[in-house]
Design an enzyme around this catalytic site. Structure first.
Site, PDB file in Angstrom:
ATOM      1  N   ASP A 154       0.861  -1.191   0.000  1.00  0.00           N
ATOM      2  CA  ASP A 154       0.000   0.000   0.000  1.00  0.00           C
ATOM      3  C   ASP A 154       0.891   1.233   0.000  1.00  0.00           C
ATOM      4  OD1 ASP A 154      -1.728   2.209   0.943  1.00  0.00           O
ATOM      5  OD2 ASP A 154      -3.195   0.617   1.229  1.00  0.00           O
ATOM      6  N   ILE A 155       0.576   2.160  -0.855  1.00  0.00           N
ATOM      7  CA  ILE A 155       1.414   3.350  -1.004  1.00  0.00           C
ATOM      8  C   ILE A 155       1.303   4.293   0.200  1.00  0.00           C
ATOM      9  CG2 ILE A 155      -0.204   4.862  -2.247  1.00  0.00           C
ATOM     10  CD1 ILE A 155       2.215   5.196  -4.275  1.00  0.00           C
ATOM     11  N   GLY A 203     -13.516   0.238   2.954  1.00  0.00           N
ATOM     12  CA  GLY A 203     -13.133   1.392   2.159  1.00  0.00           C
ATOM     13  C   GLY A 203     -13.819   1.406   0.814  1.00  0.00           C
ATOM     14  N   HIS A 243     -10.108  -5.713  -2.776  1.00  0.00           N
ATOM     15  CA  HIS A 243      -8.763  -5.850  -2.218  1.00  0.00           C
ATOM     16  C   HIS A 243      -8.835  -6.154  -0.732  1.00  0.00           C
ATOM     17  CE1 HIS A 243      -9.875  -1.555  -2.124  1.00  0.00           C
ATOM     18  NE2 HIS A 243      -9.194  -1.470  -0.999  1.00  0.00           N
ATOM     19  N   HIS A 259      -6.658  -5.739   2.725  1.00  0.00           N
ATOM     20  CA  HIS A 259      -5.528  -5.088   3.396  1.00  0.00           C
ATOM     21  C   HIS A 259      -4.911  -6.098   4.368  1.00  0.00           C
ATOM     22  CE1 HIS A 259      -6.489  -0.723   2.524  1.00  0.00           C
ATOM     23  NE2 HIS A 259      -7.695  -1.230   2.347  1.00  0.00           N
TER      24      HIS A 259
HETATM   25  P1  AMP Z   1      -9.810   1.540   0.317  1.00  0.00           P
HETATM   26  O1  AMP Z   1     -10.537   1.428  -0.998  1.00  0.00           O
HETATM   27  O2  AMP Z   1     -10.399   2.530   1.236  1.00  0.00           O
HETATM   28  O3  AMP Z   1      -9.565   0.198   0.937  1.00  0.00           O
HETATM   29  O4  AMP Z   1      -8.374   2.178   0.023  1.00  0.00           O
HETATM   30  C1  AMP Z   1      -7.568   1.821  -1.045  1.00  0.00           C
HETATM   31  C2  AMP Z   1      -6.151   1.676  -0.602  1.00  0.00           C
HETATM   32  O5  AMP Z   1      -5.357   1.633  -1.771  1.00  0.00           O
HETATM   33  C3  AMP Z   1      -5.597   2.817   0.267  1.00  0.00           C
HETATM   34  O6  AMP Z   1      -5.028   2.264   1.439  1.00  0.00           O
HETATM   35  C4  AMP Z   1      -4.549   3.486  -0.619  1.00  0.00           C
HETATM   36  O7  AMP Z   1      -3.432   3.960   0.085  1.00  0.00           O
HETATM   37  C5  AMP Z   1      -4.169   2.356  -1.563  1.00  0.00           C
HETATM   38  N1  AMP Z   1      -3.710   2.795  -2.855  1.00  0.00           N
HETATM   39  C6  AMP Z   1      -4.311   3.650  -3.698  1.00  0.00           C
HETATM   40  N2  AMP Z   1      -3.593   3.811  -4.822  1.00  0.00           N
HETATM   41  C7  AMP Z   1      -2.507   3.017  -4.686  1.00  0.00           C
HETATM   42  C8  AMP Z   1      -1.377   2.742  -5.509  1.00  0.00           C
HETATM   43  N3  AMP Z   1      -1.231   3.304  -6.706  1.00  0.00           N
HETATM   44  N4  AMP Z   1      -0.443   1.882  -5.057  1.00  0.00           N
HETATM   45  C9  AMP Z   1      -0.581   1.299  -3.846  1.00  0.00           C
HETATM   46  N5  AMP Z   1      -1.631   1.511  -3.019  1.00  0.00           N
HETATM   47  C10 AMP Z   1      -2.574   2.365  -3.434  1.00  0.00           C
END
Ligand code: AMP
Length: 132
Positions: free
Chosen positions: A29-30, A86, A93, A95
């Site tokens: 995760d970025i 989220g 996805h 986490h």
């Molecule tokens: P959520 O949909 O709330 O579970 O959040 C999406 C997750 O994806 C968040 O924790 C972001 O930090 C992560 N995220 C979004 N774009 C990227 C990316 N390009 N690379 C890695 N992680 C990402």
């Protein structure tokens, strides 16, 4: 339009890839909550995790289990938290968050600011652990 995660699958945008097979991908995760915070996705772009067919859903969890093992080894955490929540990215996805205390997995926490080098080093360690 393809989700940002589909674009990572296709290597159209960079990510710190931890593991991949023909159906699943894991990458850091970025904006991590803790060091090693990893996202595990099906390559097939489906928004809601419980819309995945049973085989893909179970495969996703088994793939995540392998990553969680590597995370525990590399970060020496107490446990790996698992979260599906989220609405930010419309691509299913999981986490995986290395945790030592409950508060580590609180999504309201400020995110860590890790450099590209640090993320790269964590991803390398995870790939090494997975290859052993
Ligand atoms: P959520 O949909 O709330 O579970 O959040 C999406 C997750 O994806 C968040 O924790 C972001 O930090 C992560 N995220 C979004 N774009 C990227 C990316 N390009 N690379 C890695 N992680 C990402």
């Amino acid at each position: 339009m393809a989700s940002i995660f589909s674009r990572i699958v296709k290597r159209e945008i960079p990510a710190h890839i931890v593991a991949e097979d023909d159906r699943f991908l894991a990458f850091l995760d970025i904006n991590p909550l803790t060091k090693g915070h990893t996202l595990v996705i099906p390559k097939a772009e489906v928004d809601y995790i419980y819309d995945l067919d049973d085989e893909t859903l179970s495969g996703l969890h088994l793939f995540a289990k392998k990553i969680a093992g590597a995370l525990k080894k590399v970060t020496a955490c107490n446990r790996v938290a698992v979260a599906v929540l989220g609405l930010e990215v419309p691509h299913a996805h999981i986490h995986l968050i290395p945790m030592n205390q409950m508060s580590d997995a609180n999504f309201s926490n400020p995110k860590l600011k890790l450099s590209g080098e640090e993320l790269s080093s964590i991803a390398t360690s995870l790939r090494q652990a997975l290859s052993q």
